[in-house]
Design an enzyme around this catalytic site. Sequence first.
Site, PDB file in Angstrom:
ATOM      1  N   TYR A 140       0.832  -1.215   0.000  1.00 22.76           N
ATOM      2  CA  TYR A 140       0.000   0.000   0.000  1.00 22.76           C
ATOM      3  C   TYR A 140       0.866   1.263   0.000  1.00 22.76           C
ATOM      4  CZ  TYR A 140      -3.666  -3.232   1.756  1.00 22.76           C
ATOM      5  OH  TYR A 140      -4.531  -4.279   1.955  1.00 22.76           O
ATOM      6  N   LYS A 192       1.541  -6.667   5.896  1.00 19.25           N
ATOM      7  CA  LYS A 192       1.586  -7.860   5.038  1.00 19.25           C
ATOM      8  C   LYS A 192       2.881  -7.945   4.237  1.00 19.25           C
ATOM      9  CE  LYS A 192      -3.382  -7.199   4.539  1.00 19.25           C
ATOM     10  NZ  LYS A 192      -3.586  -5.760   4.375  1.00 19.25           N
ATOM     11  N   HIS A 198       0.642 -11.791   1.823  1.00 23.01           N
ATOM     12  CA  HIS A 198      -0.403 -11.010   1.163  1.00 23.01           C
ATOM     13  C   HIS A 198      -1.116 -11.782   0.048  1.00 23.01           C
ATOM     14  CE1 HIS A 198      -1.504  -6.542   0.310  1.00 23.01           C
ATOM     15  NE2 HIS A 198      -2.524  -7.327   0.060  1.00 23.01           N
TER      16      HIS A 198
END
Length: 312
Positions: free
Chosen positions: A53, A82, A113
């Site tokens: 992210y 993750k 992930h």
Amino acid sequence: MASASTGTVTINTGAKLPLIGLGTWRSSEEECYNAVLSALESGYKHIDTARIYENEAAVGRAINQYLKQSNTDRSELFITTKLWCTDFQNPEKALRESLERLGLDYVDLYLMHWPVAMAPGKDLFPSRPDGSKAFLNYDTWNYLQTYKLLQKVLPLGLTKAIGISNFNKAKIENLLTDPEVTVVPAALQIELHPYLPQFELVDYAKSKGISIEAYSPLGSTGAPVLENATLVELAKKYDVSAATVAISWGVQRDIAILPKSVNPVRVASNLKVIKLSAEDFQLVNDISKTESKRVVNPDWGVDIFDSDATFN
Ligand code: A2P
């Protein structure tokens, strides 16, 4: 009457997983800082981020700011990050780097992930000279090897629990039947909402002692799930938002729900839950009989979700 959720489920390590957490996928740096801080200020105890992210630093800044300003002990929060696919061969290093960005000594949960290994290196989406994505084939490196490395990371205290994300039933079976796998994943994070209720996978994982977390519980960007007529009707009936109905339905299934929002008003309202009557709960269960949809399905070169017959 809607009330702020304080519910938890006990994961297989004995820790308590708060049933509502803030999702942060697609939240940019500044948005993310503000969203996480306002979430914590409005009562969230659970924040979910990931290496990919690219917002761990903002998430961590907000967490540390909140801990300082509120005099809250770190142990009261549940923080997840993750492992990205390019770090499959060195999860310890990847976790240390995530912790560095987060400014934390440990996370509560570290998830693999995706069950897909990619060529290591700085590029998060590496490609081969011919332009194709640089996946490592199953025989070269796979999620089993990575999971075994994660088991070795666990005693280091950098994470309190390890888990998996985006695994289908065949892959979970493959993992659990490997003789060198001794730690049952604490959690499985999957896309889950009324259009994709995942009944079978949830029952299977729970039967193995794996708790469930739902990402994109509103259908991701634009929250398409909230347009569903049943949810809209139930929202009117209970005098809450359709989001509250969708989130409450998940919570009622003892699933940790991770709605993402960068809007402080929606962030706060997503923490509210109602108790659906048995009939209304069933109405939401039935939505996918007429409308069903998976929103997050990246091109990994192989069908990783529906190929239940295969595990690679
Ligand atoms: P925003 O961030 O502007 O609030 P998901 O949780 O399934 O990933 O959905 C995220 C999407 O849903 C985002 O577009 C987010 O927009 C929107 N969203 C989050 N909470 C609500 C809500 N309570 N009502 C309407 N839209 C929402």
